[in-house]
Write a protein that holds these residues in place. Structure first.
Motif, PDB file in Angstrom:
ATOM      1  N   ARG A 112      13.394  16.466 -55.795  1.00 44.81           N
ATOM      2  CA  ARG A 112      12.075  16.579 -56.434  1.00 44.81           C
ATOM      3  C   ARG A 112      11.811  18.009 -56.905  1.00 44.81           C
ATOM      4  O   ARG A 112      11.288  18.230 -57.995  1.00 44.81           O
ATOM      5  CB  ARG A 112      10.973  16.133 -55.468  1.00 44.81           C
ATOM      6  N   GLY A 113      12.191  18.978 -56.059  1.00 49.73           N
ATOM      7  CA  GLY A 113      12.010  20.378 -56.441  1.00 49.73           C
ATOM      8  C   GLY A 113      12.863  20.721 -57.652  1.00 49.73           C
ATOM      9  O   GLY A 113      12.421  21.409 -58.584  1.00 49.73           O
ATOM     10  N   GLU A 114      14.084  20.228 -57.667  1.00 46.89           N
ATOM     11  CA  GLU A 114      14.992  20.448 -58.799  1.00 46.89           C
ATOM     12  C   GLU A 114      14.386  19.864 -60.087  1.00 46.89           C
ATOM     13  O   GLU A 114      14.424  20.487 -61.147  1.00 46.89           O
ATOM     14  CB  GLU A 114      16.352  19.800 -58.495  1.00 46.89           C
ATOM     15  N   ALA A 115      13.820  18.672 -59.949  1.00 53.40           N
ATOM     16  CA  ALA A 115      13.212  18.020 -61.114  1.00 53.40           C
ATOM     17  C   ALA A 115      11.988  18.800 -61.590  1.00 53.40           C
ATOM     18  O   ALA A 115      11.824  19.038 -62.791  1.00 53.40           O
ATOM     19  CB  ALA A 115      12.831  16.586 -60.759  1.00 53.40           C
ATOM     20  N   GLU A 116      11.149  19.205 -60.657  1.00 54.58           N
ATOM     21  CA  GLU A 116       9.930  19.933 -61.035  1.00 54.58           C
ATOM     22  C   GLU A 116      10.269  21.238 -61.761  1.00 54.58           C
ATOM     23  O   GLU A 116       9.544  21.673 -62.644  1.00 54.58           O
ATOM     24  CB  GLU A 116       9.078  20.197 -59.791  1.00 54.58           C
ATOM     25  N   GLY A 117      11.396  21.842 -61.393  1.00 57.18           N
ATOM     26  CA  GLY A 117      11.829  23.083 -62.064  1.00 57.18           C
ATOM     27  C   GLY A 117      12.614  22.813 -63.342  1.00 57.18           C
ATOM     28  O   GLY A 117      13.279  23.713 -63.860  1.00 57.18           O
TER      29      GLY A 117
END
Ligand SMILES: [Zn+2]
Length: 454
Positions: A333-338
């Motif tokens: 999720r963090g990877e996607a948000e970035g």
């Protein structure tokens, strides 16, 4: 008129070859007889006609073929060797082609015998505009306004071409996604991960489990791209339930295919998001723009970590949530948000140096990702200290790329019983983007599938 005479000349020249011949033209009322939409429509029709003839074992003698666009419009004519088929059957196949095509009334496929005589079926065609009188009558009576007639025709052709483009692009992107999965799982050796020769740190899965799972989830790749094409909402965050809806079906298919083993859950989320966002991008662009792509992903996943991890009240926490609650790392999720930062800024540059993928570039891409990625698979199984040591070993292996340094990473994974599955997913995505960016020209976005409205 001169163009028409030339056309008659071409036909007689082809008739001189001693074969029957087939011609294709588009029936455009008024002038000019062609424009960008007509030419593109013509090219799609020509490709379809060529495949149809070939499927009936009719050989188009393409060396003698003539394809041109002049004042009389777009035109193709070629001698054909029809094998055992008679001229009447050849005519019937061409008529069925017109009849079965959604815009068949705009298409003229004519058949000539080996002496150059036009073979007529004797049937009169209906007017494509009013659909209730023979075309020849409407034309004689000038029954319809020419401007309206032409504008309806061009708009139908544009829609048709854009649908064809969407369908082709969806298939191509789905195929590149499957290729990325195959390349990732086939890369051997990989530390701690399943590859062709080892199950890594996994007792419950092997290479074939991944083959089963890849085949099961690939079924949905095209649908994800199409959902991105169809998405019109200005609030990108509303795309998430659409992506998740397809993703849940993919998960179910994965669990069915692997008898309940989680092979691709993280990848389903990231590849789902990626394919959807590609569809969205190509709905307004004719080329892949990495920055624009990343902005779409960021907009879709705005605040996803806060909403789905920080504020989560789920009674059934996932691995990702458990890791977030214990360590604060946000995983996929963090990877996607970035906007897939690790993929675009760390992994992919190692691949883009290559014009053809090879094991060294793939391994270096993996090590680069693994040296930076806060892999929640490792955090879940080994904890933070183990992850930090793993990252350092990957960094050393990347900077001093020797077999012995690589083996140290592999042995560490074995001893700690960890598997960098999150980094493997990001490697698969890097392979996908490499393919999209390298294949884009000229095969990927051929002139045939450029959108008109862009
Ligand atoms: Zn009419």
């Amino acid at each position: 008129m001169i163009a028409r005479e030339q056309r008659a000349l071409l036909k007689s020249k082809i008739a001189g070859t001693g074969y029957p011949c087939v011609s294709l033209s588009i029936n455009v009322p008024g002038y000019p007889k062609s424009n960008h939409a007509v030419t593109c429509f013509f090219k799609y029709c020509l490709q379809d006609l060529q495949y149809l003839l070939k499927s009936h074992l009719i050989e188009v003698l393409n060396r003698e073929a003539i394809e041109k666009c002049d004042a009389a419009g777009d035109y193709f004519v070629a001698p054909v060797s029809a094998g055992n088929l008679g001229i009447v059957e050849l005519k019937q196949i061409c008529e069925d082609f017109e009849g079965g095509h959604p815009l068949g009334r705009y298409i003229d496929v004519d058949v000539y015998d080996e002496k150059g005589n036009c073979i007529s079926s004797g049937k009169s065609k209906f007017c494509f505009y009013c659909k209730d009188k023979p075309a020849i009558e409407c034309r004689r009576e000038q029954a319809h306004d020419m401007v309206q007639l032409r504008s309806l025709m061009f708009s139908n052709m544009r829609d048709y071409c854009n649908r064809q483009r969407e369908s082709l692009l969806s298939k191509q992107l789905a195929s590149l996604a499957m290729k990325a999965l195959l390349y990732e799982i086939s890369l051997t050796p990989k530390p701690g991960l399943v590859d062709r020769l080892s199950n890594g740190s996994h007792a419950d899965m092997n290479f074939l489990t991944f083959a089963d799972s890849s085949a099961a989830i690939s079924f949905y790749f095209e649908e994800l791209v199409q959902a991105g094409f169809a998405f019109q909402d200005e609030k990108y965050i509303r795309a998430l339930p659409i992506i998740r809806n397809i993703g849940l079906r993919m998960e179910a298919a994965m669990f069915r295919a692997t008898t309940n083993i989680n092979t691709h859950k993280g990848l389903i989320f990231l590849m789902g998001l990626t394919l959807f966002s590609c569809g969205k991008l190509y709905s307004s662009l004719n080329h892949f723009d990495p920055e624009y792509f990343r902005s779409i992903v960021r907009d879709i996943c705005r605040d996803i970590v806060k909403r789905e991890l920080q504020d989560s009240k789920s009674s059934n926490p996932t691995h990702g949530l458990a890791v977030f609650q214990s360590s604060g790392f946000s995983g996929a999720r963090g990877e996607a948000e970035g906007g897939l930062q690790t993929v675009f800024e760390i992994g992919l540059p190692y691949l883009l140096k290559e014009n053809q993928l090879n094991d060294t570039a793939l391994t270096q891409c993996f090590l680069a990702i693994a040296s930076k990625n806060m892999d929640t698979n490792i955090l879940y199984r080994g904890g933070q200290a183990v992850l930090i040591t793993f990252q350092k070993l990957c960094k050393t292996a990347l900077e001093d790329y020797t077999d012995s340094n690589f083996m140290k990473v592999a042995e560490f994974c074995k001893n700690e019983n960890i598997s960098p599955g999150g980094s493997a997913d990001l490697l698969a995505l890097s392979i996908f983007f490499w393919s999209v960016m390298k294949c884009e020209s000229p095969f990927f976005i051929s002139s045939l599938i450029q959108s008109y409205d862009i």
